[in-house]
Design a protein around this motif. Structure first.
Motif, PDB file in Angstrom:
ATOM      1  N   VAL A   1      88.210  16.066 -14.629  1.00  0.00           N
ATOM      2  CA  VAL A   1      88.978  17.128 -15.286  1.00  0.00           C
ATOM      3  C   VAL A   1      88.941  18.382 -14.423  1.00  0.00           C
ATOM      4  O   VAL A   1      87.873  18.838 -14.027  1.00  0.00           O
ATOM      5  N   GLY A   2      90.117  18.907 -14.133  1.00  0.00           N
ATOM      6  CA  GLY A   2      90.181  20.151 -13.384  1.00  0.00           C
ATOM      7  C   GLY A   2      90.057  19.979 -11.890  1.00  0.00           C
ATOM      8  O   GLY A   2      90.080  20.961 -11.157  1.00  0.00           O
TER       9      GLY A   2
ATOM     10  N   LYS B   1      87.635  12.177 -24.605  1.00  0.00           N
ATOM     11  CA  LYS B   1      86.327  11.996 -23.958  1.00  0.00           C
ATOM     12  C   LYS B   1      85.210  11.986 -24.989  1.00  0.00           C
ATOM     13  O   LYS B   1      84.927  12.998 -25.632  1.00  0.00           O
TER      14      LYS B   1
ATOM     15  N   ASN C   1     101.745  12.553  -6.559  1.00  0.00           N
ATOM     16  CA  ASN C   1     102.115  11.525  -5.592  1.00  0.00           C
ATOM     17  C   ASN C   1     100.983  11.316  -4.587  1.00  0.00           C
ATOM     18  O   ASN C   1     100.756  10.211  -4.111  1.00  0.00           O
TER      19      ASN C   1
ATOM     20  N   ASP D   1      97.945  12.097 -13.353  1.00  0.00           N
ATOM     21  CA  ASP D   1      98.496  13.178 -14.174  1.00  0.00           C
ATOM     22  C   ASP D   1      99.936  12.873 -14.568  1.00  0.00           C
ATOM     23  O   ASP D   1     100.806  13.766 -14.556  1.00  0.00           O
ATOM     24  N   TRP D   2     100.210  11.643 -14.927  1.00  0.00           N
ATOM     25  CA  TRP D   2     101.566  11.229 -15.252  1.00  0.00           C
ATOM     26  C   TRP D   2     102.110  11.942 -16.479  1.00  0.00           C
ATOM     27  O   TRP D   2     101.459  11.992 -17.526  1.00  0.00           O
ATOM     28  N   ASN D   3     103.301  12.490 -16.353  1.00  0.00           N
ATOM     29  CA  ASN D   3     103.999  13.085 -17.484  1.00  0.00           C
ATOM     30  C   ASN D   3     105.464  12.686 -17.382  1.00  0.00           C
ATOM     31  O   ASN D   3     106.128  13.018 -16.402  1.00  0.00           O
TER      32      ASN D   3
ATOM     33  N   ARG E   1     106.610  14.273 -13.849  1.00  0.00           N
ATOM     34  CA  ARG E   1     105.631  14.932 -12.992  1.00  0.00           C
ATOM     35  C   ARG E   1     104.458  13.984 -12.772  1.00  0.00           C
ATOM     36  O   ARG E   1     104.031  13.298 -13.696  1.00  0.00           O
ATOM     37  N   PHE E   2     103.908  13.983 -11.618  1.00  0.00           N
ATOM     38  CA  PHE E   2     102.687  13.213 -11.347  1.00  0.00           C
ATOM     39  C   PHE E   2     102.205  13.585  -9.953  1.00  0.00           C
ATOM     40  O   PHE E   2     102.929  14.199  -9.173  1.00  0.00           O
TER      41      PHE E   2
ATOM     42  N   ASN F   1     101.439  21.076 -16.338  1.00  0.00           N
ATOM     43  CA  ASN F   1     101.027  19.680 -16.506  1.00  0.00           C
ATOM     44  C   ASN F   1      99.514  19.549 -16.324  1.00  0.00           C
ATOM     45  O   ASN F   1      98.879  18.723 -16.958  1.00  0.00           O
TER      46      ASN F   1
ATOM     47  N   ARG G   1     110.142  11.335  -3.820  1.00  0.00           N
ATOM     48  CA  ARG G   1     109.181  12.226  -3.186  1.00  0.00           C
ATOM     49  C   ARG G   1     108.766  11.631  -1.848  1.00  0.00           C
ATOM     50  O   ARG G   1     108.573  10.419  -1.747  1.00  0.00           O
TER      51      ARG G   1
ATOM     52  N   GLN H   1      97.153  17.590 -18.937  1.00  0.00           N
ATOM     53  CA  GLN H   1      96.342  16.436 -18.559  1.00  0.00           C
ATOM     54  C   GLN H   1      94.871  16.683 -18.899  1.00  0.00           C
ATOM     55  O   GLN H   1      94.175  15.784 -19.381  1.00  0.00           O
TER      56      GLN H   1
ATOM     57  N   PRO I   1      89.261   9.204 -15.272  1.00  0.00           N
ATOM     58  CA  PRO I   1      89.821  10.565 -15.287  1.00  0.00           C
ATOM     59  C   PRO I   1      88.863  11.568 -15.933  1.00  0.00           C
ATOM     60  O   PRO I   1      88.909  12.759 -15.616  1.00  0.00           O
ATOM     61  N   GLU I   2      88.007  11.085 -16.834  1.00  0.00           N
ATOM     62  CA  GLU I   2      87.117  11.995 -17.560  1.00  0.00           C
ATOM     63  C   GLU I   2      86.170  12.739 -16.640  1.00  0.00           C
ATOM     64  O   GLU I   2      85.722  13.838 -16.962  1.00  0.00           O
TER      65      GLU I   2
ATOM     66  N   VAL J   1      92.720  14.356 -21.580  1.00  0.00           N
ATOM     67  CA  VAL J   1      91.474  13.690 -21.199  1.00  0.00           C
ATOM     68  C   VAL J   1      90.313  14.212 -22.045  1.00  0.00           C
ATOM     69  O   VAL J   1      89.504  13.435 -22.561  1.00  0.00           O
TER      70      VAL J   1
ATOM     71  N   ARG K   1      96.597   8.443 -16.024  1.00  0.00           N
ATOM     72  CA  ARG K   1      95.894   9.735 -16.183  1.00  0.00           C
ATOM     73  C   ARG K   1      95.383  10.226 -14.836  1.00  0.00           C
ATOM     74  O   ARG K   1      95.404  11.422 -14.566  1.00  0.00           O
TER      75      ARG K   1
ATOM     76  N   ILE L   1      91.881  25.539 -17.177  1.00  0.00           N
ATOM     77  CA  ILE L   1      91.237  24.237 -17.288  1.00  0.00           C
ATOM     78  C   ILE L   1      89.718  24.394 -17.248  1.00  0.00           C
ATOM     79  O   ILE L   1      88.993  23.750 -18.008  1.00  0.00           O
TER      80      ILE L   1
ATOM     81  N   LEU M   1      98.558   8.869  -6.038  1.00  0.00           N
ATOM     82  CA  LEU M   1      99.163   7.538  -6.032  1.00  0.00           C
ATOM     83  C   LEU M   1      99.109   6.921  -4.644  1.00  0.00           C
ATOM     84  O   LEU M   1      98.706   5.762  -4.466  1.00  0.00           O
TER      85      LEU M   1
ATOM     86  N   ILE N   1      91.359  12.874  -4.558  1.00  0.00           N
ATOM     87  CA  ILE N   1      91.501  11.890  -3.483  1.00  0.00           C
ATOM     88  C   ILE N   1      90.180  11.748  -2.738  1.00  0.00           C
ATOM     89  O   ILE N   1      89.753  10.634  -2.398  1.00  0.00           O
TER      90      ILE N   1
END
Ligand SMILES: Nc1ncnc2c1ncn2[C@@H]1O[C@H](COP(=O)(O)OP(=O)(O)OP(=O)(O)O)[C@@H](O)[C@H]1O
Ligand SMILES: Nc1ncnc2c1ncn2[C@@H]1O[C@H](COP(=O)(O)OP(=O)(O)OP(=O)(O)O)[C@@H](O)[C@H]1O
Ligand SMILES: Nc1ncnc2c1ncn2[C@@H]1O[C@H](COP(=O)(O)OP(=O)(O)OP(=O)(O)O)[C@@H](O)[C@H]1O
Ligand SMILES: Nc1ncnc2c1ncn2[C@@H]1O[C@H](COP(=O)(O)OP(=O)(O)OP(=O)(O)O)[C@@H](O)[C@H]1O
Ligand SMILES: Nc1ncnc2c1ncn2[C@@H]1O[C@H](COP(=O)(O)OP(=O)(O)OP(=O)(O)O)[C@@H](O)[C@H]1O
Ligand SMILES: Nc1ncnc2c1ncn2[C@@H]1O[C@H](COP(=O)(O)OP(=O)(O)OP(=O)(O)O)[C@@H](O)[C@H]1O
Ligand SMILES: [Mg+2]
Ligand SMILES: [Mg+2]
Ligand SMILES: [Mg+2]
Ligand SMILES: [Mg+2]
Ligand SMILES: [Mg+2]
Ligand SMILES: [Mg+2]
Lengths: 266, 266, 266, 266, 266, 266
Positions: free
Chosen positions: C95-96, D153, C141, C131-133, C138-139, D141, B138, D145, C91-92, D149, C128, D103, C144, C103
């Motif tokens: 959510v959403g 939680k 980037n 959103d790693w899968n 999928r995640f 995904n 990516r 996710q 991550p908690e 989570v 998490r 979500i 990251l 970011i």
């Protein structure tokens, strides 16, 4: 309204000329007979567009390795046409454009050209216009499709258009199966002989005397390019001119140029 | 308007200097002859841009493994040019930018530079600017395309620009077939000998006396890096300095440093 | 303005403490010497950030299998630092969130931390946050890249920052080639011996008398984990505590616990 | 505010009950001992949440082939808990929702549950919530996710939550490496013996007299499921009930049912 | 409010009837016993929905090769039910709809149906509703997921619904693992015998006299379909009727039809 | 309202005619018997639409290699129908359209056609309408799906429609499994014999006297196309006419044409 069209496009012409001249800043060095042939082939295309009733649209592809001089030669052919509408489409003026904006810009240039009885459009560096990246590969299919359709779209009655497109990635056009969009193509080759190198170095006056030039040519000849499995001499005129300038800063320009050339081809 | 341009860019210069100094916070340790050579190569490029009429644009790639000191050296070369416009483009200032925002920002810095007669732009960590991730892979093709075009775009008449780009992933530029965008490249190597390690440790004063340093060097020499299939010594100066600081907290800094180094290279 | 900074961050601290305490709700059971060692390693990092001038930024990775106690230990180290700014990124609380919102949130926490002279940020469960899968994979980037840049961004002069990041998927960081973003890493191992299991069960008081505990340990010993091709004993402390609570509802807790453990490891 | 919380959630409870009852419209037929065991296992989980201080959150996965009765059993366990907050999350109420809307909806239900001292949430048909499609595979995904989570939680202090999630695609959760999100799982098996089929047919009164039932069972027995390479008997209770209704329209229900069953398993 | 519901849906019914009649514009030719059987099977489903308390929702899949008559037969079954709500969902009415608009439209039709005590919905050409394209493959997973959920969603108490879905790509439903969404399926076979062809040609009156028909059948018989490695006769009734009309324009209809048929099956 | 419909569509007709005439700018050269046959086949389709009650919609695919004359022939057939509504859908008028805009445009043309009792729509160059690119492959599935549905959508009662679609990539339609959308197809072959080449050259008057033509044909015959492993003669009429115009600029047109032809086929 022929007169009208002419006056309408005049300002566009003025702007374009400056841009065109900038890309041949370092002039055209006639280091080989091939250079003349390409310019002559170019003017034949210009005449076909000017004269033939059946082909009011001619689209030519100019291709060759990076730095071979494609942009400078396409611009030179365009300027020599003396057509009232001459325009350079370059990725440099579209940095950060979205796909839609690029297509709109391309479309506008072509539409503008249809107002002039005789036009030439240089579409420079197709691979960059497409944002081509071999990883993926990624590219803008939208821009490609727009180009292919515009390259094949007959100008309205009484208008004539020459398209000169350049690329250093001709093979991706083959892979994309769009080569039939071009009526003809011209290949620009890089510099491959010591004579051509010498011609260029003399032209840009890298050395202050013949001795130095001779020493340089001697060293190059001793590198024995292409012999016994050594890499072939193969360098674009653009890169060679850039190396000459770097060498110019060095206490020993001849040695610096030779070592740059060797590193480049290896 | 040369004067005007100069005064216009002065404030930008002030800001940039602070940023540039920050990235060489720990100074440049001359642990090897190679460090001097790179700084000298850098100043040759600076002179070429200052002097040559034919190459108002020079673009150099500085590459090497993570932590080898690329950013610090590029910033040092830039600061030593004393050009009126010096700017560091760093991923750190673009966290959370969209692709479009990044390209706009890049574009703006280059456009700003065109106002100064002499400019140097450090484009730091290309792979991070591209959001490069080997999974996929990516990356932002948009940012890459913008960089390639900006790297090749001649500044307007009378303006000159040196571009210093850094990366620890030179190979991805090869894979992307964009290496021809650079006129030259400079390779920064990591630390590979015990002498270089010793030089650095002395410089940062990790040990309070020579005895301790000797003991440390002794232990390192006993690790026999690179012998009998053992891993080679190979560590970036940035990492080595970080290890020295961790070791400093330890009751036995020499032992801690040696074990960190061994774990790092294995 | 040191004082000012301190007062400014106090409210943030209060909020964070509550969050941090919640993730160690079941306390830290010292079931093995390794638990103490990790806490000690953690406080060494805290001291390095507090003391060293050359490393105002230290970034450590805490990794181990699911439920090994990573979050609880990271939070404990953070709380024991007594730094004026302590924050848990989890991550908690996201959510959403869109990638951009995540970011922005990450960025804000780091920017906030730069206002305190001494800060510690726990970035919990990187996989998490991304959103790693593994399907795809999928995640995000974008998240990251933001993390990698923030992990390497020096705080402004006079500010110091310790980053404790946790993950149960260390290998994806290797695959993404971003492990060089961490100065050091600490591995949290799961429970692997009957003694450790016994220690935990006693601590949570699953059995009302020693007899029952003995019977349970006897049964476990008869399961002969790891012998003759049987699966090894390997369970996170979090899971073990959860099993103990399920067993507590059962008429025969010892039997229930043993059978849960056997099913878990198989 | 315990009282307050209770009153606050009452209306939600009322709505949910109706939804829950609808999914067990055809009741629970006790065609096998396994049905009772599952209901008992379910009530153990309910008690654990009600009683244990250390596990205020328990998350169980109920899985089995299509039509095995997962939704009906999960709803039954939920209703038998008599917790003040019971909610069924079903793909049926989210047709056409964007990922973000889904979500938000999931998040809202969990947040609502945190207001009740004791809650149970049935998350029905995870694979549909994820828009799972094995071609690609494609799935959301983002929803996955969020679920992972939310499943982990911890509710705020003093609140307790039981999560019952159902799926007929347990293996995709393994592939996605999120099985550790569940504390335990319960497997619902389909109907596999003639006795169980007979029990169901009697219960729904497909035949008007014992003779007809006997004839039907006789025919089934003659089909010799699972013998000599013939396919095994394996049918979800939901499908069996649907077949019985189709057979009811036929002049010869016994023959119709037998032929449907044979076509189904082949 | 049963009366109310009836009156409410009446206008919808009127509209639908016209649409339904249009798709059987060329009538139903009873060229084989199988045609009657399918219509009878269809009316059994209608009766099941009308009568059974346990299955207020029945979902059937009608599949067969392109042009086999799926749409015409589904529409005929629907019209013969005389249910107060009959609706045809067809890709033709959704050209250019976004995925969201399609799902909203589907959802609306189902919601409308829940107002009528007895409803039948024909969901025509699932593969086109999904924008299925085997290259990729590409398709709208959103539409698929909506369909699967709507196909399994029980209408509210007292409402009953028959769903007749058609497709010429049954295998993609298998690949997508959503076949369990259907309670039953009906296979429509193409025309495969000369007798069936003859029956159709007579019905549409392609020839003005028996002689011509005989000559045509003679030629077909001489083509020896399916013998000695020749391709089997296999043509949808829709295509056959279309060929007959083309042949009608020809001076020699018999010869034209035979050659069309041969080209079609080869 | 038949009269009304006629008057309503008249203006559309006028516009279309101009567009249609433009694409046959160079006329139709009857270089082979096959050209007549195609025009006759086309008029049979026109008659079928005009006369048959059972097929108010006929959809034909015209395919052949690039430049074979597909567009010119389709336009000629359309113009010869004298239907009151004739429309050319061409990628040239949709440069830069989004997928949605293209579909809306397509949809509008079809809806317009339904107002005329008799209509013909030329859908030119399907592969370009789809933005087809073999790399990926990439294409607009949305446009494809819209086309397939529109190609199969019966016009309202009393309206009749002939669709002539062209493509040089018939195989992608096979790969997309949408060939059943066409009732019939017509193949346009390129020029393959020296006689056909000669016919064309004479027609466009490339040579001023018979001698020159003879010399040209002699040279062509000496190239021995297709013999001894030499490439076959195979060129589209469009390309041949373009080559003739280029040759016309050359001092030696015969030689230029022959060399162009040889390069083209190799
Ligand atoms: N014979 C020549 N042909 C072309 N360019 C020449 C020649 N002689 C000198 N030059 C100079 O060499 C340079 C050629 O650069 P140019 O940008 O045209 O190369 P290019 O092939 O377009 O490079 P790129 O692959 O990077 O697009 C120009 O500065 C031009 O003035
Ligand atoms: N000779 C040297 N060359 C470069 N840096 C040095 C040298 N001596 C000391 N340093 C210090 O080492 C550090 C080098 O870090 P720098 O960020 O430049 O490395 P880098 O290669 O850019 O790392 P990264 O791969 O993470 O971008 C700086 O703190 C710098 O002050
Ligand atoms: N020695 C210990 N180390 C860590 N946690 C412990 C220890 N003893 C008891 N615990 C308890 O065990 C639980 C560990 O759970 P924690 O969430 O920290 O695990 P984790 O590894 O972060 O799990 P996950 O992989 O799900 O993120 C906490 O409730 C904590 O209070
Ligand atoms: N013992 C039983 N267990 C579960 N359901 C039963 C039982 N006996 C009868 N039923 C009835 O069988 C049906 C089971 O359907 P249910 O929707 O719960 O199956 P499912 O496994 O959730 O199906 P799907 O895979 O389609 O989601 C319900 O109508 C229920 O009333
Ligand atoms: N026995 C029959 N069964 C079905 N259709 C028949 C029959 N006899 C005649 N027809 C006519 O044949 C045509 C069948 O076309 P229909 O659109 O139903 O086929 P289809 O299988 O849905 O095609 P597609 O695969 O293109 O969707 C209709 O015009 C219908 O009136
Ligand atoms: N017999 C002929 N058939 C078709 N075109 C002919 C014929 N004779 C002369 N022409 C001329 O040849 C040209 C054919 O070009 P046309 O655009 O129709 O080809 P095409 O197959 O559609 O090309 P493309 O593959 O690029 O779409 C037109 O200018 C037309 O006037
Ligand atoms: Mg160029
Ligand atoms: Mg760096
Ligand atoms: Mg954790
Ligand atoms: Mg279910
Ligand atoms: Mg159909
Ligand atoms: Mg065409």
């Amino acid at each position: 309204d022929f007169e009208h069209a002419l006056s309408e496009v005049t300002p566009a012409f003025g702007v374009a000329e400056e841009e065109l001249q900038q890309v041949v800043e370092n002039g055209i060095i006639h280091y080989s007979e091939r250079v003349n042939e390409i310019l002559k082939d170019g003017s034949l295309l210009v005449e076909q567009v000017r004269n033939s009733d059946r082909t009011p649209l001619v689209c030519a592809l100019i291709h060759g390795p990076p730095g071979a001089g494609k942009t400078a030669l396409a611009a030179t052919i365009a300027m020599q046409s003396d057509f009232p509408f001459i325009k350079l489409i370059s990725p440099e003026t579209m940095v950060g454009f979205s796909e839609g904006q690029k297509i709109a810009q391309l479309s506008k240039v072509f539409t503008d050209s249809y107002k002039s009885p005789l036009s030439v459009i240089v579409v420079d560096s197709i691979e960059r216009l497409l944002d081509w990246n071999p990883i993926g590969p990624r590219f803008s299919n939208g821009v490609l499709q727009a180009l292919v359709v515009l390259f094949g779209k007959r100008p309205p009655k009484g208008r004539r258009l020459l398209i000169l497109a350049t690329t250093s990635h001709r093979s991706i056009l083959t892979d994309m199966d769009v080569l039939s969009a071009f009526d003809t193509d011209m290949s620009i080759s890089p510099i491959t002989t010591l004579e051509e190198v010498g011609h260029c170095l003399r032209e840009v006056g890298l050395f202050h005397n013949q001795n130095e030039l001779d020493r340089c040519m001697q060293m190059l000849s001793e590198s024995r390019f292409g012999e016994d499995g050594r890499p072939e001499l193969l360098v674009g005129v653009k890169k060679l001119l850039s190396m000459a300038e770097m060498a110019r800063q060095d206490p020993d320009p001849a040695y610096k140029l030779v070592s740059s050339l060797i590193r480049e081809v290896s």
